[in-house]
Design a protein around this motif. Structure first.
Motif, PDB file in Angstrom:
ATOM      1  N   ILE A 130      -8.182   0.784  -3.096  1.00  0.00           N
ATOM      2  CA  ILE A 130      -8.240   0.533  -4.536  1.00  0.00           C
ATOM      3  C   ILE A 130      -7.494   1.652  -5.260  1.00  0.00           C
ATOM      4  CG2 ILE A 130     -10.447   1.750  -4.818  1.00  0.00           C
ATOM      5  CD1 ILE A 130     -11.188  -0.374  -6.916  1.00  0.00           C
ATOM      6  N   LYS A 131      -6.709   1.292  -6.258  1.00  0.00           N
ATOM      7  CA  LYS A 131      -5.863   2.278  -6.948  1.00  0.00           C
ATOM      8  C   LYS A 131      -6.328   2.569  -8.372  1.00  0.00           C
ATOM      9  CE  LYS A 131      -3.324   2.402  -3.328  1.00  0.00           C
ATOM     10  NZ  LYS A 131      -3.449   3.571  -2.411  1.00  0.00           N
ATOM     11  N   ASP A 132      -7.153   1.719  -8.920  1.00  0.00           N
ATOM     12  CA  ASP A 132      -7.620   1.902 -10.299  1.00  0.00           C
ATOM     13  C   ASP A 132      -9.138   2.054 -10.311  1.00  0.00           C
ATOM     14  OD1 ASP A 132      -8.024   1.964 -13.004  1.00  0.00           O
ATOM     15  OD2 ASP A 132      -7.536  -0.152 -13.365  1.00  0.00           O
ATOM     16  N   LEU A 184      -0.406  11.617  -8.326  1.00  0.00           N
ATOM     17  CA  LEU A 184      -1.481  11.776  -9.281  1.00  0.00           C
ATOM     18  C   LEU A 184      -2.484  10.644  -9.105  1.00  0.00           C
ATOM     19  CD1 LEU A 184      -2.637  13.223 -11.819  1.00  0.00           C
ATOM     20  CD2 LEU A 184      -1.298  11.628 -13.194  1.00  0.00           C
ATOM     21  N   PHE A 185      -3.771  11.001  -9.087  1.00  0.00           N
ATOM     22  CA  PHE A 185      -4.829   9.995  -8.970  1.00  0.00           C
ATOM     23  C   PHE A 185      -5.960  10.386  -9.917  1.00  0.00           C
ATOM     24  CE2 PHE A 185      -8.275   7.533  -7.190  1.00  0.00           C
ATOM     25  CZ  PHE A 185      -7.634   6.376  -6.734  1.00  0.00           C
ATOM     26  N   LYS A 186      -6.586   9.375 -10.548  1.00  0.00           N
ATOM     27  CA  LYS A 186      -7.633   9.632 -11.540  1.00  0.00           C
ATOM     28  C   LYS A 186      -8.940   8.973 -11.129  1.00  0.00           C
ATOM     29  CE  LYS A 186      -4.500   9.886 -15.540  1.00  0.00           C
ATOM     30  NZ  LYS A 186      -4.200   9.337 -16.874  1.00  0.00           N
ATOM     31  N   SER A 187     -10.040   9.675 -11.378  1.00  0.00           N
ATOM     32  CA  SER A 187     -11.386   9.113 -11.263  1.00  0.00           C
ATOM     33  C   SER A 187     -12.159   9.490 -12.520  1.00  0.00           C
ATOM     34  CB  SER A 187     -12.093   9.621  -9.997  1.00  0.00           C
ATOM     35  OG  SER A 187     -12.211  11.041 -10.030  1.00  0.00           O
ATOM     36  N   GLY A 232      -7.929   9.514  -2.901  1.00  0.00           N
ATOM     37  CA  GLY A 232      -7.026   8.547  -3.520  1.00  0.00           C
ATOM     38  C   GLY A 232      -5.599   9.051  -3.615  1.00  0.00           C
ATOM     39  N   ALA A 233      -5.466  10.341  -3.917  1.00  0.00           N
ATOM     40  CA  ALA A 233      -4.110  10.913  -4.017  1.00  0.00           C
ATOM     41  C   ALA A 233      -3.413  10.923  -2.667  1.00  0.00           C
ATOM     42  CB  ALA A 233      -4.200  12.332  -4.576  1.00  0.00           C
ATOM     43  N   PHE A 241     -14.154  -3.060  -2.868  1.00  0.00           N
ATOM     44  CA  PHE A 241     -13.822  -3.611  -4.176  1.00  0.00           C
ATOM     45  C   PHE A 241     -12.360  -4.010  -4.253  1.00  0.00           C
ATOM     46  CE2 PHE A 241     -17.801  -1.665  -5.554  1.00  0.00           C
ATOM     47  CZ  PHE A 241     -18.263  -2.616  -6.450  1.00  0.00           C
ATOM     48  N   ALA A 242     -11.523  -3.414  -3.404  1.00  0.00           N
ATOM     49  CA  ALA A 242     -10.108  -3.806  -3.375  1.00  0.00           C
ATOM     50  C   ALA A 242      -9.945  -5.229  -2.869  1.00  0.00           C
ATOM     51  CB  ALA A 242      -9.314  -2.840  -2.497  1.00  0.00           C
TER      52      ALA A 242
END
Length: 528
Positions: free
Chosen positions: A101-103, A2-5, A94-95, A174-175
């Motif tokens: 970057i994860k967040d 699961l990945f969120k944007s 991301g998924a 950004f990571a």
């Protein structure tokens, strides 16, 4: 996995946050791979699966055969448009582990994807940037064509991008601290100043001294104005030059106006702000929905696009009467409310109304040089398309007579727009001092900031429009003889207040009231 944007959807002229959740699970074969989107998506959002797949593949990223589920939360809000392409694609990358970057909770993503992975502009970016600032989202990533529009919002960092691959590289930077990320910076004041240019000037108008004086009064006080005259007398010419003498937009007005134009998708590419007061001139074949706004999810119409500017209705009686009557609410309240089964939205619509019309079908009623060929019933049918209550909402009525030959051929030029504008600005400064600084006024449903005399409430009229005894008697006599309504009474006082401001006078005296009354003489009695 699961990945969120994060993204946003626009309803009315305000944006609401949307969480884009991406989940995938492995499948045994390509034929079992699916791509489904839930959360009340419209057709454009559902079709994004094909655009996103092609964009990811053509950007050089792998997309294994999996079952992909996209959830747009909250699920009870309808999602429209192609702006979710980018957050969906980034969520998928991301998924699959293509992002360092994860967040992404501090990033707002919006943009339409082309099949090659390039990014295209979308409407409504400015309200999204304002929403990001209010929610504390620091970074906004969007197509390059939308960047200047969003960068006028202070408190957020706007990153213009051209391709999906560029977005991935930006996020990965950004990571590691984001040292190579450079947001676009714009000074809104500079944008407003550099775009102040008017190609049309009042010095080109021959004669029409009374009409030009009325336009000066209208510009100084923000008053609605109606011009009546034969064809070719210069009504449209005058109307097109009125923007050149209006007070410039302040930043708060420019921001509010730009939000509406952004949502409607009529903002010029790479234009950061609407720097001039809008001038909207819809054709008389327009529908009531086109004028007021509408749609399944309501969009702003011409009255909202003219917010803080001018709405010009040429050939007024040619507009269907039902279309003209829907203008009553915005003329009185400065807002338009559109109700649908699913929602009710309000759009701002505080504009100056400028209208022009012929006095009869042939155009030569009361003309000294040509005879009118219309019969009384023909004139009555023509005039009755504009109702009495509608005319009551117009502050200034003027007759624009045909220009004489000697005036057309005179060698000297009239006053320039810059000269007239200086007097208008001086009057506006007096009004700003009277009503308080605009920036200090709080806008609520009950209390809106007052920018001009035309926007005064009944209570403010009683405070700021006190009359001498002679002026009081003159107004009373005019009310009785002309049979004017209470609304016309208030509009005469507002206009007289503006005339006094143009002279720099503290009190309203007889000559101010007399001039204001003269601007009401082209009412129904004109055709008697």
């Amino acid at each position: 996995m699961l990945f969120k944007s994060r993204s946003a959807a626009v309803y009315g002229i305000d944006a609401h946050p949307i969480d884009v959740e991406v989940d995938f699970s492995g499948v045994m074969s390509m034929k079992d791979a699916t791509f489904s989107t839930v959360g009340l998506p419209d057709a454009a959002v559902r079709e994004s699966r094909d655009r996103v797949r092609a964009a990811i593949k053509n950007s050089g990223f792998d997309l294994p055969p999996t079952r992909i589920t996209i959830n747009l939360a909250p699920a009870d809000l309808k999602k429209e448009g192609s702006g979710f392409d980018l957050p969906i694609a980034i969520g998928i990358l991301g998924a699959y582990g293509s992002l360092q970057i994860k967040d992404l909770s501090d990033f707002l993503l919006v943009g339409e994807l082309g099949l090659e992975g390039n990014l295209r502009a979308v409407p409504g970016v400015l309200p999204m940037a304002v929403m990001a600032r209010e929610l504390g989202i620091r970074n906004v990533i969007l197509p390059e064509a939308n960047a200047r529009e969003a960068a006028v919002v202070e408190g957020v960092d706007v990153y213009p991008v051209r391709t999906l691959a560029e977005v991935r590289e930006l996020l990965n930077s950004f990571a590691f601290g984001g040292q190579h990320a450079h947001p676009l910076k714009i000074q809104p004041g500079e944008v407003l100043n550099e775009l102040q240019h008017f190609p049309l000037d009042f010095k080109d108008v021959r004669g029409q001294h009374t009409a030009k004086r009325a336009m000066e009064v209208a510009a100084a006080g923000g008053h609605n104005l109606l011009m009546i005259g034969p064809p070719g007398s210069g009504k449209t010419m005058l109307a097109k030059r009125l923007p050149s003498i209006l007070a410039p937009l302040i930043f708060n007005e420019a921001l509010e106006t730009t939000k509406i134009h952004s949502v409607a998708g009529v903002l010029e590419p790479n234009e950061g702000l609407v720097a001039h007061r809008p001038f909207r001139s819809p054709h008389h074949t327009i529908s009531d929905a086109g004028l007021i706004g509408g749609g399944m999810v309501p969009r702003p119409g011409e009255v909202s696009l003219a917010h803080n500017g001018l709405l010009f209705l040429d050939e007024l009686p040619e507009f269907p009467r039902n279309v003209l009557e829907v203008l009553r609410q915005p003329l009185e309240d400065g807002t338009v409310t559109i109700s649908r089964a699913a929602m009710s939205l309000s759009f701002p619509a505080r504009f100056m109304l400028l209208a022009a019309m012929n006095p009869c079908p042939c155009g030569f009623f009361n003309d000294k040089s040509r005879d009118c060929t219309c019969t009384p019933p023909m004139i009555q049918r023509y005039v009755s398309k504009v109702s009495g209550p509608w005319l009551d909402r117009i502050d200034i009525h003027i007759e624009v007579a045909a220009v004489q030959y000697k005036e057309l051929r005179q060698g000297s030029e009239g006053e320039t727009s810059a000269q007239i504008r200086d007097r208008v600005l001086a009057a506006r400064e007096r009004q700003a001092a009277r009503f308080g600084k605009v920036g200090d006024q709080q806008t609520t449903k009950r209390h809106r900031p007052v920018y001009s005399n035309a926007q005064m409430s009944s209570q403010q009229i009683r405070v700021f429009c006190e009359l001498s005894s002679d002026a009081e008697r003159l107004l009373e006599r005019a009310m009785q003889q002309q049979g004017l309504s209470a609304r016309a009474h208030d509009r005469i006082l507002k206009t007289a207040r503006t005339i006094a401001d143009l002279e720099g006078a503290q009190d309203i005296v007889v000559k101010h009231i007399a001039e204001a009354i003269q601007y009401r003489t082209l009412d129904r009695s004109y055709w008697a």
